[in-house]
Design an enzyme around this catalytic site. Structure first.
Site, short mmCIF file in Angstrom:
data_model
loop_
_atom_site.label_atom_id
_atom_site.label_comp_id
_atom_site.label_asym_id
_atom_site.label_seq_id
_atom_site.Cartn_x
_atom_site.Cartn_y
_atom_site.Cartn_z
N ASN A 73 -8.08 -2.84 13.72
CA ASN A 73 -9.42 -3.15 13.20
C ASN A 73 -9.38 -4.31 12.21
OD1 ASN A 73 -8.25 -2.05 10.95
ND2 ASN A 73 -9.70 -0.35 10.71
N ASP A 122 0.81 -1.22 0.00
CA ASP A 122 0.00 0.00 0.00
C ASP A 122 0.85 1.27 0.00
OD1 ASP A 122 0.92 -0.41 2.58
OD2 ASP A 122 -1.05 -0.81 3.42
N GLU A 142 -9.79 -1.97 4.61
CA GLU A 142 -10.46 -1.61 5.85
C GLU A 142 -11.76 -2.43 6.01
OE1 GLU A 142 -8.68 0.02 7.82
OE2 GLU A 142 -8.59 2.16 7.45
N HIS A 167 -7.49 -4.72 9.63
CA HIS A 167 -7.20 -4.49 8.22
C HIS A 167 -5.89 -5.18 7.83
CE1 HIS A 167 -4.93 -0.40 9.03
NE2 HIS A 167 -4.12 -1.42 9.18
P1 PGA Z 1 1.69 -1.54 12.77
O1 PGA Z 1 0.62 -1.49 11.61
O2 PGA Z 1 2.72 -2.55 12.34
O3 PGA Z 1 2.27 -0.16 12.81
O4 PGA Z 1 0.98 -1.93 14.01
C1 PGA Z 1 0.12 -2.66 11.10
C2 PGA Z 1 -1.00 -2.36 10.14
O5 PGA Z 1 -1.71 -1.35 10.35
O6 PGA Z 1 -1.20 -3.13 9.20
#
Ligand code: PGA
Length: 247
Positions: free
Chosen positions: A136, A67, A143, A138
């Site tokens: 959440n 992404d 999302e 994702h």
């Molecule tokens: P993080 O993010 O590694 O900063 O916890 C993971 C994500 O949002 O996919």
């Protein structure tokens, strides 16, 4: 599904880096699907260390990232291109032309999604996809919603995601509202999936993703349908899992 519980974050990184290193050694021209976020930083540090020790050669490796924020230039210090360059690509002998991310500055988002999908198709399959997981649930920036979107698309980031990511920006108002992400079909088509998670803030997401129903309201739950998923997580992230499921 293999679930490995690790004592701490260094051992999580060690296990993850070893799996990625083995992939590159076994198949030097591997296509790696890569992730950003705070979770994989230590893993990338170890891959750089292995490269510096002469254990890994990245010259034939191709990478494709999950992404990118819409609206951030590649040299913006919060763009995912900048993250990848800083934490990995600039420190190893990978050919930068073989590293792909969505173009956050693309003028036409539909064309950018089509372009990214064509790149993914042209690579002939992702050998190993590295994933983090959002609070959440994702994956990439897919999302929670009402449908699983198969291909690359532009996402309106949820408030929860923007809040979670605001720790990297001067204020939440500076967090982009939109991002490009690979779709669920792109992720599921990887031959192997390696998901990393640490901390209590991920416990519910992991629990609902792997022990609950498969639903677009919990995007990572689709991973239950993949036949080669490895989860590496610490005890805080796995706090809601039954012991019997953990290696
Ligand atoms: P993080 O993010 O590694 O900063 O916890 C993971 C994500 O949002 O996919």
């Amino acid at each position: 599904m293999n679930i490995y519980i690790t004592e701490n974050i260094p051992s999580l990184n060690q296990k993850a880096a070893n799996i990625i290193a083995a992939q590159i050694i076994m198949k030097p021209d591997s296509v790696l699907g890569l992730a950003t976020g705070s979770t994989p930083i230590g893993t990338y540090e170890l891959l750089v260390e292995y490269y510096n020790k002469g254990v890994l050669d990245f010259t034939k490796v191709t990478t494709i990232n999950l992404d990118e924020y819409q609206g951030l230039a590649p040299d913006h210090d919060q763009s995912y291109r900048y993250f990848m360059d800083t934490h990995l690509f600039n420190q190893i002998n990978i050919n930068k032309n073989s590293t792909f991310l969505p173009n956050g500055l693309a003028k036409d988002s539909n064309l950018e999604c089509q372009r990214y999908n064509q790149i993914i198709q042209s690579l002939g399959g992702i050998d190993l996809q590295l994933l983090g997981i959002g609070e959440n649930a994702h994956i990439g920036f897919n999302e929670p919603g009402t449908e699983f979107k198969p291909n690359p698309h532009l996402v309106t980031l949820t408030e929860k995601t923007r809040q979670a990511n605001s720790r990297f920006f001067p204020s939440i108002d500076d967090v982009p509202t939109h991002a490009y992400t690979m779709g669920i079909k792109n992720i599921l088509s990887a031959k192997k999936i390696l998901l990393l998670a640490s901390g209590t803030s991920k416990a519910k997401a992991l629990y609902h993703s792997f022990l609950g129903p498969i639903t677009p309201a919990v995007p990572a739950s689709i991973l239950q349908l993949h036949n080669n998923v490895t989860i590496i997580a610490d005890s805080d992230a796995l706090a809601l899992f039954p012991q019997s499921m953990i290696c």
